[in-house]
Design a protein around this motif. Structure first.
Motif, PDB file in Angstrom:
ATOM      1  N   GLU A  88       7.180  -1.107   3.897  1.00  0.00           N
ATOM      2  CA  GLU A  88       8.879  -1.713   3.339  1.00  0.00           C
ATOM      3  C   GLU A  88       9.972   0.315   3.329  1.00  0.00           C
ATOM      4  N   GLY A  89      10.264   0.229   4.329  1.00  0.00           N
ATOM      5  CA  GLY A  89      10.854   1.591   4.125  1.00  0.00           C
ATOM      6  C   GLY A  89       9.720   3.230   3.692  1.00  0.00           C
ATOM      7  N   VAL A  95       2.257  -7.946  -5.468  1.00  0.00           N
ATOM      8  CA  VAL A  95       2.012  -7.092  -4.631  1.00  0.00           C
ATOM      9  C   VAL A  95       2.090  -6.073  -4.958  1.00  0.00           C
ATOM     10  N   ILE A  96       1.320  -4.787  -4.703  1.00  0.00           N
ATOM     11  CA  ILE A  96       1.794  -2.636  -5.251  1.00  0.00           C
ATOM     12  C   ILE A  96       2.167  -2.484  -4.195  1.00  0.00           C
ATOM     13  N   GLU A  97       3.162  -1.871  -4.390  1.00  0.00           N
ATOM     14  CA  GLU A  97       3.900  -0.750  -3.471  1.00  0.00           C
ATOM     15  C   GLU A  97       3.122   0.754  -3.651  1.00  0.00           C
ATOM     16  N   VAL A  98       2.882   1.423  -2.499  1.00  0.00           N
ATOM     17  CA  VAL A  98       2.182   2.532  -2.603  1.00  0.00           C
ATOM     18  C   VAL A  98       3.248   3.202  -1.543  1.00  0.00           C
ATOM     19  N   PRO A  99       3.344   4.631  -2.308  1.00  0.00           N
ATOM     20  CA  PRO A  99       4.344   5.849  -1.110  1.00  0.00           C
ATOM     21  C   PRO A  99       3.526   6.220   0.257  1.00  0.00           C
ATOM     22  N   LEU A 100       3.968   6.115   0.867  1.00  0.00           N
ATOM     23  CA  LEU A 100       3.030   6.515   2.200  1.00  0.00           C
ATOM     24  C   LEU A 100       2.435   7.555   2.459  1.00  0.00           C
ATOM     25  N   ALA A 130       0.073   8.109   0.201  1.00  0.00           N
ATOM     26  CA  ALA A 130      -0.382   7.524  -0.857  1.00  0.00           C
ATOM     27  C   ALA A 130      -1.649   6.977  -0.045  1.00  0.00           C
ATOM     28  N   ALA A 131      -0.902   6.362   1.206  1.00  0.00           N
ATOM     29  CA  ALA A 131      -1.515   5.817   2.462  1.00  0.00           C
ATOM     30  C   ALA A 131      -3.137   5.143   2.035  1.00  0.00           C
ATOM     31  N   PRO A 132      -4.649   6.697   1.976  1.00  0.00           N
ATOM     32  CA  PRO A 132      -5.192   6.354   1.302  1.00  0.00           C
ATOM     33  C   PRO A 132      -5.534   5.047   0.388  1.00  0.00           C
ATOM     34  N   TYR A 133      -4.817   5.049  -0.470  1.00  0.00           N
ATOM     35  CA  TYR A 133      -4.925   4.760  -1.384  1.00  0.00           C
ATOM     36  C   TYR A 133      -4.900   2.662  -1.028  1.00  0.00           C
ATOM     37  N   VAL A 134      -4.253   2.392   0.091  1.00  0.00           N
ATOM     38  CA  VAL A 134      -4.696   1.453   0.165  1.00  0.00           C
ATOM     39  C   VAL A 134      -5.548   0.376   0.119  1.00  0.00           C
ATOM     40  N   PRO A 135      -6.746   0.681   0.137  1.00  0.00           N
ATOM     41  CA  PRO A 135      -7.703   0.206   0.306  1.00  0.00           C
ATOM     42  C   PRO A 135      -8.149  -0.202  -0.898  1.00  0.00           C
TER      43      PRO A 135
END
Length: 148
Positions: free
Chosen positions: A22-23, A120-125, A127-132
């Motif tokens: 999302e953006g 939903v948790i929105e993660v800044p791009l 910080a993508a490694p935080y997705v898991p």
């Protein structure tokens, strides 16, 4: 292993969980078999964060349920760091951790289904490694809320 990817690269895990760009953020979502209001209240409850968040080992907060301006500190990787909730509504809140804009949190309603919603948790791009970690957190969160 990672689920089905659509033409935009969004991932649907096939288990009610997904990751959607999302953006400038990645929205990590999980279906929850509970009413949206109860789900949002549980998500805003600082006392429960260590119960579902793998990265939060403790919380000290000015408010039990976050609202705009709530401050406190969280224990992350053994260290206490300050936080401030920059904005909050009944179904959404955003925060800064150690002065840095961090994840956003929201609950989405399903039209016509008052006993189901999406957390939903929105993660800044960046910080993508935080997705898991967010996926695990939402799985644990859903289990906690659905068990009530």
């Amino acid at each position: 292993m990672f689920g089905n990817r659509d033409a935009l690269g969004n991932v649907d895990r096939g288990d009610g969980g997904s990751v959607v760009r999302e953006g400038a953020t990645l929205a990590v979502g999980r279906d929850v078999a509970a009413p949206p209001e109860a789900t949002a209240t549980a998500l805003r409850d600082t006392r429960r964060w260590p119960d579902w968040s793998p990265s939060v080992g403790g919380v000290e907060s000015s408010d039990r349920y976050v609202e705009t301006g709530t401050t406190g500190r969280v224990r992350v990787a053994g260290a206490w760091v300050p936080f401030r909730v920059s904005s909050a509504t009944r179904l959404r809140w955003d925060w800064e951790v150690a002065g840095i804009p961090a994840t956003g949190h929201r609950v989405e309603r399903y039209s016509g289904d008052p006993d189901r919603c999406r957390a939903v948790i929105e993660v800044p791009l960046v910080a993508a490694p935080y997705v898991p970690v967010c996926r695990r957190a939402l799985d644990r969160f859903a289990a906690l809320v659905e068990g009530e």
